[in-house]
Design an enzyme around this catalytic site. Sequence first.
Site, PDB file in Angstrom:
ATOM      1  N   TRP A 102       0.820  -1.217   0.000  1.00  9.17           N
ATOM      2  CA  TRP A 102       0.000   0.000   0.000  1.00  9.17           C
ATOM      3  C   TRP A 102       0.849   1.261   0.000  1.00  9.17           C
ATOM      4  O   TRP A 102       0.455   2.274  -0.573  1.00  9.17           O
ATOM      5  CB  TRP A 102      -1.010  -0.011   1.142  1.00  9.17           C
ATOM      6  CG  TRP A 102      -2.105  -1.010   0.900  1.00  9.17           C
ATOM      7  CD1 TRP A 102      -2.394  -2.108   1.650  1.00  9.17           C
ATOM      8  CD2 TRP A 102      -3.045  -1.024  -0.191  1.00  9.17           C
ATOM      9  NE1 TRP A 102      -3.439  -2.804   1.104  1.00  9.17           N
ATOM     10  CE2 TRP A 102      -3.860  -2.164  -0.019  1.00  9.17           C
ATOM     11  CE3 TRP A 102      -3.261  -0.198  -1.289  1.00  9.17           C
ATOM     12  CZ2 TRP A 102      -4.891  -2.486  -0.920  1.00  9.17           C
ATOM     13  CZ3 TRP A 102      -4.291  -0.518  -2.183  1.00  9.17           C
ATOM     14  CH2 TRP A 102      -5.085  -1.650  -1.987  1.00  9.17           C
ATOM     15  N   ASP A 174      -1.391   6.846   6.114  1.00 15.23           N
ATOM     16  CA  ASP A 174      -2.484   5.975   5.685  1.00 15.23           C
ATOM     17  C   ASP A 174      -2.757   5.028   6.854  1.00 15.23           C
ATOM     18  O   ASP A 174      -1.937   4.175   7.174  1.00 15.23           O
ATOM     19  CB  ASP A 174      -2.045   5.193   4.437  1.00 15.23           C
ATOM     20  CG  ASP A 174      -3.105   4.196   3.957  1.00 15.23           C
ATOM     21  OD1 ASP A 174      -4.132   4.038   4.646  1.00 15.23           O
ATOM     22  OD2 ASP A 174      -2.888   3.577   2.899  1.00 15.23           O
ATOM     23  N   LYS A 198     -12.512  -1.252   6.707  1.00 15.48           N
ATOM     24  CA  LYS A 198     -11.753  -2.178   7.546  1.00 15.48           C
ATOM     25  C   LYS A 198     -12.109  -2.013   9.013  1.00 15.48           C
ATOM     26  O   LYS A 198     -12.683  -2.908   9.608  1.00 15.48           O
ATOM     27  CB  LYS A 198     -10.259  -1.993   7.306  1.00 15.48           C
ATOM     28  CG  LYS A 198      -9.858  -2.661   6.010  1.00 15.48           C
ATOM     29  CD  LYS A 198      -8.676  -2.094   5.315  1.00 15.48           C
ATOM     30  CE  LYS A 198      -8.570  -2.694   3.924  1.00 15.48           C
ATOM     31  NZ  LYS A 198      -7.774  -1.885   3.029  1.00 15.48           N
TER      32      LYS A 198
HETATM   33  C1  LIG Z   1      -7.243  -1.470   1.920  1.00 14.80           C
HETATM   34  C2  LIG Z   1      -6.172  -0.462   1.969  1.00 14.80           C
HETATM   35  C3  LIG Z   1      -6.071   0.547   1.005  1.00 14.80           C
HETATM   36  C4  LIG Z   1      -7.020   0.650  -0.169  1.00 14.80           C
HETATM   37  O1  LIG Z   1      -8.255   1.058   0.297  1.00 14.80           O
HETATM   38  P1  LIG Z   1      -9.470   1.422  -0.700  1.00 14.80           P
HETATM   39  O2  LIG Z   1     -10.415   2.118   0.244  1.00 14.80           O
HETATM   40  O3  LIG Z   1      -9.983   0.147  -1.229  1.00 14.80           O
HETATM   41  O4  LIG Z   1      -8.959   2.323  -1.753  1.00 14.80           O
HETATM   42  C5  LIG Z   1      -5.065   1.484   1.148  1.00 14.80           C
HETATM   43  N1  LIG Z   1      -4.207   1.441   2.175  1.00 14.80           N
HETATM   44  C6  LIG Z   1      -4.261   0.470   3.113  1.00 14.80           C
HETATM   45  C7  LIG Z   1      -3.281   0.477   4.232  1.00 14.80           C
HETATM   46  C8  LIG Z   1      -5.254  -0.506   3.039  1.00 14.80           C
HETATM   47  O5  LIG Z   1      -5.311  -1.464   3.980  1.00 14.80           O
END
Ligand SMILES: *Cc1c(COP(=O)(O)O)cnc(C)c1O
Length: 363
Positions: A102, A174, A198
């Site tokens: 990511w 993030d 999540k």
């Molecule tokens: C799942 C995830 C993403 C992507 O998320 P989307 O909402 O599907 O764009 C980005 N960064 C991390 C750390 C993730 O776990």
Amino acid sequence: MTKVYNFSAGPAVLPKEVIKKAQDELTSFKGSQMSVMEISHRSSLYTEMFQKAEEDLRYLMEIPDDYDILFQQGGATLQFTTVPLNLANNYRRIGYIDTGHWSQRAYQEAELLHKFDVDVVASSKDSNYTELVHQVELENKNYDYVHLTTNNTIEGTMYRDLPSGLAGQTIVADMSSNILGQKYNVDDFGLIYAGAQKNIGIAGLTVVIVKRDLIGKVSNLPSMLDYKKQADKQSALNTPPVFAIYMAGLVFEWLKEQDGVAAMQALNEEKSQLLYEYLDNSTLFSSPVKREDRSLTNIPFVTGNKQLDEKFIAEATSAGLLNLKGHRLVGGMRASLYNAFELEGVKALVDFMKEFELKNKGE
Ligand SMILES: *Cc1c(COP(=O)(O)O)cnc(C)c1O
């Protein structure tokens, strides 16, 4: 019927109480005889719901008053683009800490803009991302900000403390897969973002927490990508994802009832310890991740034998232990233990693994 436990990395399990509450109010939101999906985003029914969700999140994460909270769309992935457009306005140079898939996706999207210098300032690639980098050298370059991923969902690593060498830098994080599951000091960050599916709620909502004095510095941005315009309109520049915001609001209420983030973190420690302890003592299963960098929310594990991994996943699925297949990039298995995942589910998994280990010794 076998009881089912959902170990999915995302979209992920929600608290049962939240699903039940949504069901109870589904046909008539607050006595309106309309569902929350049918109400206007200009109605007081909506604005009260929205304001409470924002207030509760501010309370849960102790977000200072000089930070705006934005409820956006496009997932965490769109933030890989939106953050640079808004924040890389001075030096036009961004530093990325590369700790896995990511974080790579984050700088690749920034590169696509062809507007900024994108530097990978530290990477744990050499370890195949089974550990984190804890020291960063910025070599006297000026960065608008340094980006990192607090929890690496696929590789199963998590920053408990920020890396050293970032004093005086604006840090962008993030936090998609451990927001509200691990306590962080919002003050340490210029901006935090997280896709909701999540640890917050459902897909369709992305939370952005940004220090107010960092935004509004770039003119001529497309309106939807302009944090300042979004903040000025309480994230309702256009039709917001009302149902996703509603679900997040229910989760925030539930988190308050569970005594908040510190209590969740303690429970997440307990859940993950149970699994790690077993993995570290097993003669069949193991964790590839360095101990001090292990995630509380995403736990990859392997047998070291592909066929056996597949057999395990198939049998676990039949036993009601669902979505344990590892990410296609790393293989093996992965158990995601977000806030809503119950302790008894981890116990069920460990019991099942012990039995499987006995039956498959010497394979
Ligand atoms: C799942 C995830 C993403 C992507 O998320 P989307 O909402 O599907 O764009 C980005 N960064 C991390 C750390 C993730 O776990």
